[in-house]
Design an enzyme around this catalytic site. Structure first.
Site, short mmCIF file in Angstrom:
data_model
loop_
_atom_site.label_atom_id
_atom_site.label_comp_id
_atom_site.label_asym_id
_atom_site.label_seq_id
_atom_site.Cartn_x
_atom_site.Cartn_y
_atom_site.Cartn_z
N ARG A 16 -36.22 -12.59 47.79
CA ARG A 16 -35.87 -11.45 48.64
C ARG A 16 -36.96 -11.18 49.67
O ARG A 16 -38.06 -11.70 49.59
CB ARG A 16 -35.67 -10.19 47.77
CG ARG A 16 -34.45 -10.22 46.89
CD ARG A 16 -34.43 -9.07 45.89
NE ARG A 16 -35.41 -9.26 44.83
CZ ARG A 16 -35.58 -8.44 43.80
NH1 ARG A 16 -34.84 -7.34 43.72
NH2 ARG A 16 -36.48 -8.69 42.87
N LYS A 76 -41.66 -7.12 45.27
CA LYS A 76 -42.29 -7.13 43.96
C LYS A 76 -43.77 -6.78 44.04
O LYS A 76 -44.39 -6.82 45.10
CB LYS A 76 -42.13 -8.50 43.30
CG LYS A 76 -40.67 -8.86 43.01
CD LYS A 76 -39.98 -7.88 42.08
CE LYS A 76 -40.44 -8.01 40.66
NZ LYS A 76 -39.72 -7.10 39.73
N TYR A 95 -41.55 -2.52 44.22
CA TYR A 95 -41.32 -2.41 42.78
C TYR A 95 -42.62 -2.80 42.08
O TYR A 95 -43.18 -3.87 42.35
CB TYR A 95 -40.20 -3.34 42.32
CG TYR A 95 -38.82 -2.91 42.71
CD1 TYR A 95 -38.27 -1.73 42.21
CD2 TYR A 95 -38.03 -3.68 43.55
CE1 TYR A 95 -36.99 -1.33 42.55
CE2 TYR A 95 -36.75 -3.30 43.90
CZ TYR A 95 -36.22 -2.12 43.40
OH TYR A 95 -34.95 -1.73 43.74
N HIS A 97 -43.42 -1.55 38.30
CA HIS A 97 -43.23 -1.64 36.85
C HIS A 97 -44.57 -1.75 36.13
O HIS A 97 -44.81 -2.66 35.33
CB HIS A 97 -42.33 -2.82 36.50
CG HIS A 97 -40.95 -2.72 37.10
ND1 HIS A 97 -40.01 -1.83 36.65
CD2 HIS A 97 -40.37 -3.42 38.12
CE1 HIS A 97 -38.90 -1.96 37.36
NE2 HIS A 97 -39.09 -2.91 38.25
N GLU A 119 -39.13 2.11 41.71
CA GLU A 119 -38.42 2.39 40.45
C GLU A 119 -38.67 3.78 39.89
O GLU A 119 -37.97 4.20 38.96
CB GLU A 119 -38.76 1.33 39.40
CG GLU A 119 -40.15 1.42 38.80
CD GLU A 119 -41.22 0.69 39.61
OE1 GLU A 119 -42.36 0.58 39.12
OE2 GLU A 119 -40.91 0.23 40.72
N SER A 135 -30.39 -2.30 40.28
CA SER A 135 -29.80 -2.18 38.94
C SER A 135 -28.33 -2.59 38.97
O SER A 135 -27.83 -3.25 38.05
CB SER A 135 -29.93 -0.74 38.43
OG SER A 135 -31.28 -0.39 38.25
N SER A 221 -25.43 5.54 20.40
CA SER A 221 -26.45 4.57 19.99
C SER A 221 -27.34 5.13 18.89
O SER A 221 -27.93 6.20 19.03
CB SER A 221 -27.30 4.17 21.20
OG SER A 221 -28.26 3.20 20.84
N ALA A 269 -34.08 -5.39 30.79
CA ALA A 269 -35.22 -4.48 30.70
C ALA A 269 -36.55 -5.20 30.55
O ALA A 269 -37.59 -4.56 30.35
CB ALA A 269 -35.03 -3.52 29.51
N ASP A 271 -38.56 -6.44 32.63
CA ASP A 271 -39.63 -6.05 33.56
C ASP A 271 -40.28 -4.73 33.16
O ASP A 271 -41.29 -4.32 33.74
CB ASP A 271 -39.14 -5.99 35.01
CG ASP A 271 -37.95 -5.08 35.21
OD1 ASP A 271 -37.56 -4.37 34.25
OD2 ASP A 271 -37.40 -5.06 36.32
N ARG A 280 -39.17 -12.42 25.78
CA ARG A 280 -40.37 -12.59 26.60
C ARG A 280 -39.93 -12.93 28.02
O ARG A 280 -38.80 -13.38 28.24
CB ARG A 280 -41.28 -13.68 26.06
CG ARG A 280 -40.67 -15.06 25.99
CD ARG A 280 -41.71 -16.10 25.59
NE ARG A 280 -41.13 -17.40 25.28
CZ ARG A 280 -40.76 -18.30 26.19
NH1 ARG A 280 -40.90 -18.04 27.48
NH2 ARG A 280 -40.24 -19.46 25.80
N VAL A 299 -35.42 -13.32 32.59
CA VAL A 299 -35.90 -13.32 33.98
C VAL A 299 -36.10 -11.88 34.46
O VAL A 299 -35.20 -11.05 34.32
CB VAL A 299 -34.92 -14.07 34.90
CG1 VAL A 299 -35.36 -13.97 36.36
CG2 VAL A 299 -34.82 -15.53 34.48
#
Length: 375
Positions: A16, A76, A95, A97, A119, A135, A221, A269, A271, A280, A299
């Site tokens: 991107r 990123k 982003y 994270h 985010e 998302s 849940s 999830a 990241d 992982r 990924v």
């Protein structure tokens, strides 16, 4: 006047780019100069000529962008080879994270960088407005990815998502009913799979149920419900999010061990650390691994696989905030747009987002204090 810089992304398999030519044109209309590294948009099928025509100034290497810009706009988080460019007073909009990338946080703090994270930009009603478009893309792609890896020659059980007349369709479990989860469940249901969508928020589940009128099964849940549906699943999609924080573990290693051989897990999830204990991080070139006989896909930049779509969707969301930061600076932009306040993760060597601080075990300093000039 602030100069906005857009370097080419260097994270592995990240295709991107942080802005489209229309975004450049809009900034230029406000008198903001945009400097872009040559070839930054090539992987998103956006040629340099389109940026030049929109008013961008193209430079040959990334160092030119980092050195000349006051505000760096990325997709990123900065990579280790970019840490040398981090400096006091620089604003980076991307982003991050940080809960999952402690080394990035340390580099930002050491450099005195103001990091504004897409985010964690959050409106008063809780909407994550800059995370939402990616998302949506990641949620839709997670099902496409899961269907691919369920094919036997790709390592899966050999199950067709929609089954066939007289044959059970795939059983899909989606953990989390936010933007990722709802989009994943919607696409899976559209492929005629049997879909269970789990979340803690009953109002959100009511909304999904009203929209889809029972086509998607919604479940409250808890440990027991997750254990039961995961054991029977062909495809599990992890879509749990804690804004700014590390994702909680929802599926334990024991639950994975009890899954069917050849079942597939797509942990969107990842990241944020992942919501499945056995996950992982992987890459687009080596996307999967097998644990307990279950194929795992981890990924962290799923939308990077469809960069043309993702780049346009991202710019549509980020452009108003990028414009505000460029015209008014961090102090002015956060005053005018309060949803940007939680978006500021680091400033002047401190962490200004409480969830990020908690995740990293660091002190939280309110943004107002961090922005005060040193006496």
């Amino acid at each position: 006047m602030t100069i906005v810089g857009v370097p080419r992304e260097v994270k592995v398999d990240e295709h991107r780019v942080a802005i489209t030519p229309d975004g450049v044109r809009e900034l230029a209309r406000h008198g903001v100069e945009v400097v872009i590294e040559r070839g930054a948009g090539a992987d998103s099928a956006i040629p340099d000529a389109d940026y030049a025509a929109a008013g961008a100034r193209l430079v040959p290497v990334a160092a030119n962008v980092w050195d000349q810009a006051d505000l760096i706009c990325k997709v990123k988080e900065p990579q280790p080879e970019e840490y040398a460019h981090l400096r006091e007073g620089l604003v980076v909009f991307a982003y991050f994270h940080l809960a999952a990338y402690r080394d990035v946080a340390e580099a930002l703090l050491a450099g005195g960088v103001t990091a504004v994270a897409y985010e964690t930009v959050q409106t008063a009603d809780g909407e994550l407005v800059l995370l939402a478009p990616m998302s949506e893309v990641a949620g839709r792609m997670s099902v496409q990815i899961g269907a691919h890896f369920l094919e036997r020659h790709n390592g899966g059980r050999g199950v067709l998502m929609g089954g066939a007349p007289g044959v059970q369709p795939a059983r899909v479990v989606v953990l989390g009913a936010g933007n990722v989860g709802w989009n994943a469940a919607w696409i899976a249901a559209g492929m005629e799979a049997e879909v269970n969508l789990l979340d803690l928020d009953l109002d959100r589940l009511r909304w999904v149920d009203q929209i889809h009128r029972g086509r998607i099964t919604t479940l409250a849940s808890n440990h027991g419900s997750v254990e039961r549906v995961v054991a029977d699943a062909d495809l599990v999609i992890g879509a749990v999010l804690v804004p700014g924080g590390r994702a909680p573990t929802v599926v334990t290693g024991e639950m994975v061990r009890d899954m069917k051989p050849g079942a597939v897990i797509v942990d969107v999830a990842v990241d944020q650390g992942g919501c499945i204990e056995t996950t992982r991080e992987t890459t687009h070139h080596e996307p999967t691994f097998v644990r307990h006989g279950v194929l795992h896909y981890g990924v962290s930049n799923i939308p990077g696989a469809v960069p043309h779509t993702s780049t346009h969707a991202l710019t549509n969301a980020t452009l108003p905030y990028l414009t505000a930061l460029a015209l008014d600076g961090v102090a002015g932009a956060t005053a005018a747009r309060p949803e940007l306040v939680p978006g500021v993760n680091t400033c002047a060597g401190v962490i200004t987002n409480p969830a990020v601080a908690q995740a990293l075990g660091r002190e939280h300093v309110p943004l107002g204090e961090a922005l005060k000039p040193a006496s």
